[in-house]
Design a protein around this motif. Structure first.
Motif, mmCIF file in Angstrom:
data_model
loop_
_atom_site.group_PDB
_atom_site.id
_atom_site.type_symbol
_atom_site.label_atom_id
_atom_site.label_comp_id
_atom_site.label_asym_id
_atom_site.label_seq_id
_atom_site.Cartn_x
_atom_site.Cartn_y
_atom_site.Cartn_z
ATOM 1 N N PHE A 24 -17.259 1.845 -0.070
ATOM 2 C CA PHE A 24 -16.430 2.128 -1.225
ATOM 3 C C PHE A 24 -14.995 1.689 -0.957
ATOM 4 N N SER A 25 -14.349 1.205 -1.966
ATOM 5 C CA SER A 25 -12.969 0.791 -1.838
ATOM 6 C C SER A 25 -12.065 1.986 -2.078
ATOM 7 N N CYS A 26 -11.113 2.188 -1.209
ATOM 8 C CA CYS A 26 -10.179 3.296 -1.346
ATOM 9 C C CYS A 26 -8.770 2.732 -1.189
ATOM 10 N N LEU A 27 -7.972 2.870 -2.214
ATOM 11 C CA LEU A 27 -6.623 2.330 -2.181
ATOM 12 C C LEU A 27 -5.790 2.961 -1.075
ATOM 13 N N ALA A 28 -5.979 4.266 -0.841
ATOM 14 C CA ALA A 28 -5.217 4.943 0.206
ATOM 15 C C ALA A 28 -5.561 4.357 1.564
ATOM 16 N N LEU A 29 -6.814 4.074 1.813
ATOM 17 C CA LEU A 29 -7.204 3.475 3.108
ATOM 18 C C LEU A 29 -6.697 2.046 3.198
ATOM 19 N N ASP A 30 -6.743 1.311 2.091
ATOM 20 C CA ASP A 30 -6.270 -0.074 2.097
ATOM 21 C C ASP A 30 -4.779 -0.140 2.408
ATOM 22 N N LEU A 31 -4.000 0.837 1.949
ATOM 23 C CA LEU A 31 -2.560 0.851 2.175
ATOM 24 C C LEU A 31 -2.195 1.506 3.507
ATOM 25 N N GLY A 32 -3.201 2.073 4.183
ATOM 26 C CA GLY A 32 -2.946 2.700 5.461
ATOM 27 C C GLY A 32 -2.313 4.067 5.346
ATOM 28 N N LEU A 33 -2.533 4.727 4.250
ATOM 29 C CA LEU A 33 -1.947 6.064 4.057
ATOM 30 C C LEU A 33 -2.793 7.143 4.662
#
Length: 64
Positions: free
Chosen positions: A55-64
């Motif tokens: 699954f795509s997670c924006l928070a993980l993609d941004l390293g948050l």
């Protein structure tokens, strides 16, 4: 009296055109149970431990 005979005539015409409702389908006639067979390739179709990475997670993609 005329209204009763006209209602009876209308009901008779409706019954002649549509007939009756079909019989109800029982639940056991709608359900088919099968034994689950393993996948031909040997790979499990669902892996709860590894499913997070699909699954795509924006928070993980941004390293948050």
């Amino acid at each position: 009296m005329e209204t009763e005979s006209s209602l009876d005539a209308a009901a008779a015409a409706r019954h002649a055109r549509f007939g009756r409702l079909p019989d109800r389908i029982q639940f056991h006639e709608m359900v088919e149970e099968k034994v689950a067979e393993p996948n031909a390739s040997g790979i499990a179709s669902y892996n709860p431990e590894g499913s997070w990475n699909h699954f795509s997670c924006l928070a993980l993609d941004l390293g948050l």
